[in-house]
Design a protein around this motif. Structure first.
Motif, mmCIF file in Angstrom:
data_model
loop_
_atom_site.group_PDB
_atom_site.id
_atom_site.type_symbol
_atom_site.label_atom_id
_atom_site.label_comp_id
_atom_site.label_asym_id
_atom_site.label_seq_id
_atom_site.Cartn_x
_atom_site.Cartn_y
_atom_site.Cartn_z
ATOM 1 N N ALA A 1 0.834 -1.203 0.000
ATOM 2 C CA ALA A 1 0.000 0.000 0.000
ATOM 3 C C ALA A 1 0.872 1.259 0.000
ATOM 4 O O ALA A 1 0.506 2.275 -0.578
ATOM 5 N N LYS A 2 2.023 1.144 0.615
ATOM 6 C CA LYS A 2 2.907 2.320 0.689
ATOM 7 C C LYS A 2 3.392 2.756 -0.684
ATOM 8 O O LYS A 2 3.617 3.923 -0.930
ATOM 9 N N VAL A 3 3.603 1.795 -1.557
ATOM 10 C CA VAL A 3 4.195 2.173 -2.850
ATOM 11 C C VAL A 3 3.210 2.290 -3.990
ATOM 12 O O VAL A 3 3.556 2.720 -5.077
ATOM 13 N N LEU A 4 1.999 1.843 -3.750
ATOM 14 C CA LEU A 4 1.062 1.919 -4.860
ATOM 15 C C LEU A 4 0.279 3.216 -4.837
ATOM 16 O O LEU A 4 -0.059 3.724 -3.769
ATOM 17 N N GLU B 1 13.420 3.258 10.381
ATOM 18 C CA GLU B 1 12.589 2.302 9.658
ATOM 19 C C GLU B 1 11.950 2.935 8.428
ATOM 20 O O GLU B 1 11.927 2.384 7.346
ATOM 21 N N ILE B 2 11.408 4.145 8.667
ATOM 22 C CA ILE B 2 10.700 4.812 7.578
ATOM 23 C C ILE B 2 11.639 5.178 6.442
ATOM 24 O O ILE B 2 11.262 5.175 5.269
ATOM 25 N N PHE B 3 12.884 5.450 6.779
ATOM 26 C CA PHE B 3 13.850 5.819 5.742
ATOM 27 C C PHE B 3 14.616 4.626 5.207
ATOM 28 O O PHE B 3 15.526 4.769 4.391
ATOM 29 N N ASP B 4 14.235 3.460 5.687
ATOM 30 C CA ASP B 4 14.972 2.246 5.361
ATOM 31 C C ASP B 4 15.289 2.093 3.874
ATOM 32 O O ASP B 4 16.419 1.855 3.484
ATOM 33 N N TRP B 5 14.293 2.248 3.058
ATOM 34 C CA TRP B 5 14.499 1.974 1.641
ATOM 35 C C TRP B 5 15.375 2.986 0.938
ATOM 36 O O TRP B 5 15.968 2.704 -0.094
ATOM 37 N N VAL B 6 15.434 4.192 1.480
ATOM 38 C CA VAL B 6 16.202 5.209 0.762
ATOM 39 C C VAL B 6 17.522 5.512 1.441
ATOM 40 O O VAL B 6 18.327 6.289 0.953
ATOM 41 N N GLU B 7 17.734 4.877 2.554
ATOM 42 C CA GLU B 7 18.900 5.189 3.352
ATOM 43 C C GLU B 7 20.214 4.999 2.592
ATOM 44 O O GLU B 7 21.139 5.788 2.749
ATOM 45 N N LEU C 1 7.578 12.079 -0.868
ATOM 46 C CA LEU C 1 6.263 12.418 -0.326
ATOM 47 C C LEU C 1 5.708 11.276 0.501
ATOM 48 O O LEU C 1 5.084 11.464 1.538
ATOM 49 N N ARG C 2 5.939 10.067 0.013
ATOM 50 C CA ARG C 2 5.454 8.902 0.727
ATOM 51 C C ARG C 2 6.128 8.832 2.099
ATOM 52 O O ARG C 2 5.494 8.541 3.115
ATOM 53 N N ILE C 3 7.423 9.143 2.114
ATOM 54 C CA ILE C 3 8.158 9.095 3.369
ATOM 55 C C ILE C 3 7.622 10.145 4.337
ATOM 56 O O ILE C 3 7.401 9.874 5.522
ATOM 57 N N PHE C 4 7.389 11.319 3.790
ATOM 58 C CA PHE C 4 6.868 12.386 4.658
ATOM 59 C C PHE C 4 5.501 12.017 5.193
ATOM 60 O O PHE C 4 5.171 12.282 6.335
ATOM 61 N N ALA C 5 4.681 11.401 4.354
ATOM 62 C CA ALA C 5 3.340 11.004 4.803
ATOM 63 C C ALA C 5 3.442 10.036 5.976
ATOM 64 O O ALA C 5 2.709 10.136 6.960
ATOM 65 N N GLU C 6 4.376 9.125 5.846
ATOM 66 C CA GLU C 6 4.546 8.171 6.949
ATOM 67 C C GLU C 6 5.023 8.847 8.214
ATOM 68 O O GLU C 6 4.559 8.559 9.316
ATOM 69 N N LEU C 7 5.973 9.794 8.042
ATOM 70 C CA LEU C 7 6.478 10.506 9.209
ATOM 71 C C LEU C 7 5.350 11.282 9.857
ATOM 72 O O LEU C 7 5.240 11.342 11.084
ATOM 73 N N ALA C 8 4.501 11.844 9.012
ATOM 74 C CA ALA C 8 3.382 12.636 9.538
ATOM 75 C C ALA C 8 2.473 11.787 10.403
ATOM 76 O O ALA C 8 1.759 12.299 11.259
ATOM 77 N N LEU D 1 10.319 16.740 12.975
ATOM 78 C CA LEU D 1 9.200 15.901 13.422
ATOM 79 C C LEU D 1 8.957 16.156 14.887
ATOM 80 O O LEU D 1 9.841 15.953 15.721
ATOM 81 N N HIS D 2 7.768 16.661 15.182
ATOM 82 C CA HIS D 2 7.451 16.895 16.586
ATOM 83 C C HIS D 2 6.810 15.657 17.162
ATOM 84 O O HIS D 2 5.593 15.531 17.228
ATOM 85 N N ALA D 3 7.645 14.746 17.556
ATOM 86 C CA ALA D 3 7.144 13.508 18.172
ATOM 87 C C ALA D 3 8.275 12.870 18.931
ATOM 88 O O ALA D 3 9.390 12.748 18.420
ATOM 89 N N ALA D 4 7.992 12.559 20.170
ATOM 90 C CA ALA D 4 9.034 11.933 20.981
ATOM 91 C C ALA D 4 8.965 10.429 20.730
ATOM 92 O O ALA D 4 8.265 9.687 21.414
#
Lengths: 120, 167, 700
Positions: A117-120, C243-249, C192-199, C232-235
């Motif tokens: 879902a994350k990539v689609l 984890e969220i940056f895993d694929w682009v790290e 954008l996908r990464i930011f959405a997840e961080l959000a 990111l305002h989150a403790a």
């Protein structure tokens, strides 16, 4: 329009598991037993996502990703590799070849669906 | 020839009686556990089998199965009588080491079905010959007459038992 | 409900696959001894890899864990980091056994016993800990081991980000500098996908930096020129962000900075501690010997009550049934519009029907036929292990693995063959030194050979070992009172002494064989299948054990014949010809044997009526017929009164309800519903010849 996923794995049980999970979630699934089959299919068909195992005979997953990226329609199709290793070198190779990301085996159906879902 | 005289299971009705099918042989009446009786059939063409004792008449075709037939008169040492259309064969099935076996026994006639109360069964008398001891379970007093109860398992094993025939 | 059922089905596939994979691993490992072929190692590795992956996915964690160590060792071997040594191969072979057992338990839904796995894990760990003798092609650097997969040179970003450990109570969030490689989009990763997840973790403030954006004319829209600063305002734990940056790290430069609630904390850098990976807890105490489940799990992939059939066979069957249906409807139509003049149609229809039925029958029988390879395939491993154990060098050759035979026969011939092979290795095959001293090659050859001959299948176990010592066997036979002191025996008769229960010329009883309880059982098993076994041997050169078995237990091409009032059936395959003898051709020797001159040889005559105690039409041979039969190279003639029809008969067992009768192979239902007995030609010949030479039959 149906979202089609190309699932590539030489292990029938894994293929069926993935296929079964994805179909139940409403995706259309095309299965291939190894890289060569998948590439053949990709030459005349497009999909929305490619899911491939790494260790396969004839052509491994990473080579498949690299080959697929050479095809115009597949330049911007997300591709995920299924790997049992979280090792850095595999990730590097994957990225080098053009993979979008990966899923570490063993994974459960929920994780699979969430990741897709994350990539689609 | 020794065979364990294990009491075989027989039809037990609630009141502790067992059911026996009785048949006539040489003037005596014998009983077999009804649960072991598969069917009663008339005389059939028997194919002789070499190297068999006289009381093993041979084998017959019972709906596709090859079933040996024992002449009980000869088995019990009685005089042989000719077999004809009135001859009766009682087909029994007993447990074997390789599964169930089906065997036919030639008798003079079939009589009746009796409920024999366990209490009425006496052990076989000592006077019985060693041969008969193998397959007589006991004696029952049934309505004033004596019913000789047969241990079918023992009878069959001792008659057609060994899988290796002595040449 | 269907979800579970479907999973059940998929798991079944996993088991099948795993057993096949284990078999592939085993055969691969057995060849690894001789040559370290890269492709073979890869295949073995992949099989282990698949099993590990599947086991983990389907919840069989013990199997996954153990297979992981196996896979690690194999990985090193395929990468050239470790040479293939016989010891390692042995441990791997044992590991295959263990995985197989665990998988069988899983399949039988029984608890998986890890005793074997734990023991071998120790072995594997020991091997892995040693710097293995490196293979011929040395590896460039230890940091980036050459992968079997051809890869582009590795970019120097090999060390993963170490998670920064902070006390969550002390931070308000994180500042992240995210500078992706220009080629980020080529892997379909979307910031954008990464930011959405961080959000999803908390409030996000994103600032884009356009300092890398080139002028329009040189701008490539497929490149990622932007970079960002994300607050990111989150403790949250650092790991969650990583984890969220895993694929682009690996294709970005990312820096993380915790935002402390207090300025003071900015000075004391957080302790950078590597999150220690949870080590798989090895049980401190070995589990008590678990009660072994009484019913052993069904043999891998096979199930006594079912058969795997090649699709072609099933297709052929379907076609034949189709033709049968057509013929039947043709006859049906004829019956409807009955025209007495049209008997020809009826006749043709019936002929057609007969052919359809026969072909259908043959096809169905074919379904039960399986290649003997299924039985042969246990031998590479057996010979490998056994020859290692005995210190002998043996090469196993398998021929005719595709020769087919009935499933039941196949199942029952397995154990006898195992015994014969063990015997050949233990007693037949000499130790390497002795072989060399005798002028032979150090490595002995054991050959398993199977082929069809007539209506039978012949299986040979051949060795080029020491051969049978006739003198010793004869001496033992005399010692045990089986042979009269002055009695002369033919070679064959001497060899046949081996088949007597308890007979053994072995000086010492090894636990492999030599206890002498085997050969009589072997012969009996083979006889039970309607077969025969013969021994050929030359001292110093080797021995051959030749087994003849009927191709199928169920159908026989038969010649019906009559002796007196009795009907018998003889296998057509055994019959050479039937002759009406004339007196000139008959003779007798010493009043004992009667002979018939057939072409250029004298054949003994078997009076079947004597053997079976039947009243024949006539005792005069010249008034009867002689049926010349042959088995295992020996010919005799059988005296009968009349030859009747030739027909296919269904073989029925005499032993189910009755018992084995010497001279008879079974019974069949004749056309008129009565029972006809089937002659055991090979048995008759054997018994007769032995009796003629004065020997009493030692075993049935």
């Amino acid at each position: 329009m149906a979202v089609t996923i190309l699932a590539v794995d030489d292990s029938a049980s894994m293929r069926q598991m993935v296929s079964f999970t994805l179909k139940h979630a409403g995706y259309t699934v095309v299965e291939a037993t190894d890289g060569v089959e998948a590439l053949e299919y990709a030459r005349s068909n497009t999909v929305n996502l490619v899911l491939t195992d790494v260790n396969m005979p004839r052509m491994d997953g990473i080579t498949l990703v690299r080959e697929l990226r050479q095809l115009d329609p597949y330049k911007f199709v997300p591709m995920l590799v299924l790997t049992t290793e979280a090792g850095q070198d595999k990730k590097m190779q994957g990225k080098q070849a053009g993979a979008t990301g990966w899923l570490v085996k063993p994974f459960n159906p929920e994780k699979l669906l969430a990741t897709i879902a994350k990539v689609l | 020839m020794t065979t364990d005289m294990k009491p075989t299971g027989s039809a037990q009705t609630a009141s502790g009686t067992e059911q026996y099918l009785s048949f006539l042989l040489g003037g005596e009446e014998y009983g077999v556990d009804i649960q072991k009786v598969q069917e009663i059939k008339g005389w059939d063409t028997v194919t002789r089998v070499p190297y068999s004792p006289a009381y093993v008449l041979g084998v017959i075709n019972l709906r596709g199965s090859i079933v040996p037939v024992i002449d009980l008169r000869l088995r019990f040492g009685l005089e042989k009588v000719p077999h004809d259309a009135t001859t009766v064969i009682i087909v029994v099935h007993v447990p074997g080491d390789r599964g169930e076996r089906t065997v036919g026994m030639v008798v003079d006639a079939v009589a009746d079905v009796y409920d024999v109360a366990g209490a009425n069964i006496l052990p076989p008398p000592e006077a019985l010959g060693s041969v008969e001891k193998v397959f007589v379970r006991g004696l029952a007093n049934q309505d004033g007459k004596m019913l000789i109860l047969i241990d079918v398992d023992g009878l069959v094993i001792s008659s057609v038992g060994a899988s290796r025939a002595a040449a | 409900m269907t979800l579970d059922l479907e999973m059940e089905e998929i798991i079944k596939v996993f088991f099948e696959e795993s057993f096949e994979g284990l078999d592939a691993m085993e055969s691969g490992l057995l060849t690894l001894d001789a040559t370290a072929d890269r492709e073979t190692i890869n295949t073995i590795f992949r099989a282990a890899h698949s099993i590990k992956g599947g086991a983990g996915t389907f919840g069989f964690m013990e199997i996954a864990e153990f297979t992981h160590s196996v896979e690690t060792l194999l990985d090193e071997m395929r990468n050239g980091m470790r040479a293939v040594t016989p010891d390692a191969v042995q441990v791997l072979l044992q590991s295959v056994d263990v995985i197989r057992e665990m998988t069988q338990s899983a399949q039988a839904k029984q608890p998986i016993v890890t005793v074997g796995a734990d023991a071998l894990s120790g072995e594997l760990a020991r091997i892995l800990a040693q710097k293995g003798p490196v293979a011929a092609a040395p590896v460039a650097s230890a940091a980036a081991p050459a992968a079997a997969i051809a890869a582009a040179p590795v970019v120097a970003k090999t060390t993963p980000q170490a998670p920064i450990v902070v006390a969550l109570a002390n931070i308000s969030g994180w500042r992240i500098e995210f500078v992706p490689d220009l080629t980020l989009f080529k892997t379909c990763n979307d910031p954008l996908r990464i930011f959405a997840e961080l959000a999803g973790l908390g409030r996000l403030e994103v600032t884009a930096h356009a300092d890398r954006v080139p002028p329009l004319q040189s701008l490539d829209p497929t490149m990622c020129y932007l970079s960002w600063t994300v607050v990111l305002h989150a403790a949250v734990e650092h790991t969650r962000i990583i984890e969220i940056f895993d694929w682009v790290e690996t294709v970005s430069r990312i820096s993380y900075e915790p935002i402390y609630l207090d300025a003071k904390h900015l000075e004391s850098a957080a302790v950078v501690a590597r999150a220690a990976p949870a080590s798989p807890a090895r049980p401190a105490t070995s589990p008590e010997p678990a009660a072994v489940p009484v019913a052993s799990p069904a043999k891998a992939g096979s199930d006594a009550g079912s058969i795997r059939v090649a699709t072609e066979k099933v297709d052929a069957l379907i076609n034949l049934v189709g033709e049968l249906v057509i013929t039947q409807s043709m006859l049906g139509r004829f019956a409807e519009k009955y025209d007495p003049e049209d008997l020809e149609s009826l006749r043709r229809g019936l002929i057609q029907l007969a052919r359809n039925t026969r072909e259908l029958q043959e096809s169905v029988m074919q379904i039960r036929m399986l290649p003997i390879g299924f039985s042969f395939n246990r031998f590479p491993r057996l010979v490998h292990d056994l020859s290692r154990k005995l210190g002998k060098k043996v090469e196993l050759k398998l021929c005719g693995e595709n020769t087919e035979l009935d499933k039941t026969v196949l199942e029952k011939i397995g154990d006898p063959l195992v015994h014969l092979v063990r015997n050949a290795l233990d007693h037949g095959m000499e130790l390497p030194e002795k072989r060399v001293a005798a002028g032979k090659s150090e490595t002995g050859t054991l050959e398993l050979n199977a082929f069809h001959e007539g209506g039978s299948i012949i299986i040979e176990v051949k060795d080029d070992g020491a051969g049978l010592n006739k003198a010793r066997i004869l001496a033992k036979g005399r010692e045990r009172g089986l042979v009269e002191p002055d009695e002369q025996l033919s070679d064959e008769q001497i060899y046949n002494l081996i088949f007597v229960a308890g007979f053994s010329t072995a000086d010492t009883v090894s636990d492999v064989s030599g206890r002498g309880v085997g050969m009589d059982v072997v012969r009996r098993n083979i006889n039970d299948l309607g077969g025969h076994v013969q021994i050929f041997s030359t001292e110093g050169v080797g021995s051959t054990i030749r087994i003849r078995l009927p191709l199928t237990l169920a159908i026989l091409e038969g010649q019906v014949l009559r002796v007196g009032k009795e009907i018998y059936v003889a296998s057509l395959v055994s019959i050479i010809e039937t002759v009406q003898p004339t007196r000139e051709h008959l003779s007798s020797v010493a009043g004992r044997s009667e002979l018939f001159k057939h072409r250029d040889s004298y054949l003994p005559i078997i009076r079947l009526h004597d053997l079976f105690d039947i009243e024949p039409d006539s005792r005069d041979i010249a008034k009867g017929l002689l049926v010349v039969v042959e088995s295992d190279g020996r010919r005799v003639s059988i005296l009968v009164d009349e030859l009747l029809a030739q027909q296919q008969v269904v073989i029925k067992s005499l032993e189910t309800n009755f018992k084995h009768v010497p001279g008879l192979a079974g019974a069949t239902i004749h056309g008129d519903g009565t029972v006809a007995l089937i002659l055991d030609i090979p048995g008759l010949i054997s018994n007769f010849l032995e009796r003629q030479s004065g020997r009493v039959e030692l075993a049935a």
